[in-house]
Motif scaffolding. Sequence first.
Motif, PDB file in Angstrom:
ATOM      1  N   ARG A  96       0.868  -1.190   0.000  1.00 33.09           N
ATOM      2  CA  ARG A  96       0.000   0.000   0.000  1.00 33.09           C
ATOM      3  C   ARG A  96       0.896   1.229   0.000  1.00 33.09           C
ATOM      4  N   VAL A  97       0.658   2.109  -0.971  1.00 34.68           N
ATOM      5  CA  VAL A  97       1.599   3.197  -1.189  1.00 34.68           C
ATOM      6  C   VAL A  97       1.719   4.118   0.029  1.00 34.68           C
ATOM      7  N   GLU A  98       0.583   4.424   0.683  1.00 30.87           N
ATOM      8  CA  GLU A  98       0.643   5.347   1.822  1.00 30.87           C
ATOM      9  C   GLU A  98       1.395   4.729   2.991  1.00 30.87           C
ATOM     10  N   LEU A  99       1.184   3.425   3.184  1.00 33.20           N
ATOM     11  CA  LEU A  99       1.879   2.725   4.271  1.00 33.20           C
ATOM     12  C   LEU A  99       3.398   2.736   4.023  1.00 33.20           C
ATOM     13  N   LYS A 100       3.788   2.423   2.801  1.00 34.44           N
ATOM     14  CA  LYS A 100       5.232   2.392   2.501  1.00 34.44           C
ATOM     15  C   LYS A 100       5.801   3.814   2.644  1.00 34.44           C
ATOM     16  N   ARG A 101       5.023   4.807   2.238  1.00 36.47           N
ATOM     17  CA  ARG A 101       5.495   6.190   2.361  1.00 36.47           C
ATOM     18  C   ARG A 101       5.798   6.512   3.834  1.00 36.47           C
ATOM     19  N   GLU A 102       4.827   6.200   4.719  1.00 35.81           N
ATOM     20  CA  GLU A 102       5.026   6.470   6.161  1.00 35.81           C
ATOM     21  C   GLU A 102       6.224   5.714   6.702  1.00 35.81           C
ATOM     22  N   LEU A 103       6.338   4.447   6.299  1.00 35.77           N
ATOM     23  CA  LEU A 103       7.434   3.626   6.839  1.00 35.77           C
ATOM     24  C   LEU A 103       8.798   4.172   6.429  1.00 35.77           C
ATOM     25  N   PHE A 104       8.917   4.645   5.181  1.00 37.27           N
ATOM     26  CA  PHE A 104      10.222   5.151   4.748  1.00 37.27           C
ATOM     27  C   PHE A 104      10.576   6.463   5.452  1.00 37.27           C
ATOM     28  N   VAL A 105       9.562   7.275   5.782  1.00 38.01           N
ATOM     29  CA  VAL A 105       9.843   8.497   6.552  1.00 38.01           C
ATOM     30  C   VAL A 105      10.394   8.093   7.923  1.00 38.01           C
ATOM     31  N   GLN A 106       9.718   7.118   8.552  1.00 31.74           N
ATOM     32  CA  GLN A 106      10.185   6.668   9.882  1.00 31.74           C
ATOM     33  C   GLN A 106      11.567   6.027   9.797  1.00 31.74           C
ATOM     34  N   LEU A 107      11.740   5.175   8.793  1.00 33.84           N
ATOM     35  CA  LEU A 107      13.024   4.459   8.689  1.00 33.84           C
ATOM     36  C   LEU A 107      14.182   5.423   8.452  1.00 33.84           C
TER      37      LEU A 107
END
Length: 319
Positions: A96-107
């Motif tokens: 899911r694009v939004e989920l991956k977006r959030e995760l990469f910001v956190q990572l």
Amino acid sequence: MADTAWRRAGIVGAGSIGVAFAIVFARAGWRVRLFDPDAQRRAAAPDEIALRLADLTRFALIDESAAQIAARVEIVETLEAAAQDADLVQECAPERVELKRELFVQLDKCTPPQAILASASSFLAVTEFVDASLPGHARCIVAHPGNPPYLVPVVEIVPAPFTSAAATTRAIALYGEAGLMPVRVKKEVAGFIFNRLQGAVLREAYCLVRDGVASVDDIDTVMREGLAPRWSVIGPFETVDLNTRGGIASHAQKMGPSYERMGAERGQHDPWTPDLVAQVEAARRAALPIEHWDARVAWRDRQLMQLARHRKSSLKTDD
Ligand SMILES: NC(=O)c1ccc[n+]([C@@H]2O[C@H](COP(=O)([O-])OP(=O)(O)OC[C@H]3O[C@@H](n4cnc5c(N)ncnc54)[C@H](O)[C@@H]3O)[C@@H](O)[C@H]2O)c1
């Protein structure tokens, strides 16, 4: 095995792919921290890893004991714990694009600056979920595995235009060290190479069922007993190169018009132009000079004989 005891992988998402990547890295000697927000997944992962390692042991596909490998995997309760000190983070969360977006910001915030941030994404390219404004955008990349990656070694490495050449080179080296076979994809296209090839086959298979040409079972049989045995030892280009005396240029000349008509029938008119055929032919002749063609055909047949022997003996057992 290379001395990789000091390497650390953080894995984000303990579903099918996350658990399988934990096995890949631990098998290669890495320390692995595996995170999932779902407590049930965290609880289930150790047993799943143990079961798979037991099977790998049974088939003599690992060099150490299953317990030694499993001991390198730690299940952790936070993303930060998985990511800290990592050389490489493998994001394996849902597509899911939004989920991956959030995760990469956190990572990007909680990993060492030199760590590679890789997504297992099947279709989404990095530019769809990472902005060039993210401070660590130059180390973000897709590393799309086959399933399961501890048995299907290819991993597609897909940099965004803003991924640094150094990060791409390092990612390729790290996955290679981990025992996988990295293939660099030159441009960001949905589905990369693996799923585009699979997609071409599936599109036609669905059409053949829809048009009443064949049953689902018969299509699976034609693939399993026809195309797939050859494709398990050589790819589609080498297949037609070896099927036609004179090699792939001769194949394109004789068969190209028929393939062109089949594509056009499906609304995909992509003829194999002389320039394109010349490019493919040049790559094939660099890999196999035409004077070695007969020897390679004999080699292919011996490979198929080994496969046939294996399939004959494995049919005698249920598993
Ligand atoms: N299954 C395949 O054949 C395959 C092959 C190659 C790549 N992929 C890709 O790998 C990724 C994972 O696929 P999968 O098949 O393992 O899915 P899956 O559904 O089996 O696992 C996803 C896991 O992510 C967890 N998750 C949910 N939210 C999360 C979050 N915020 N942070 C971390 N984890 C979270 C879920 O709890 C689940 O355990 C997807 O992008 C998928 O497209 C899948």
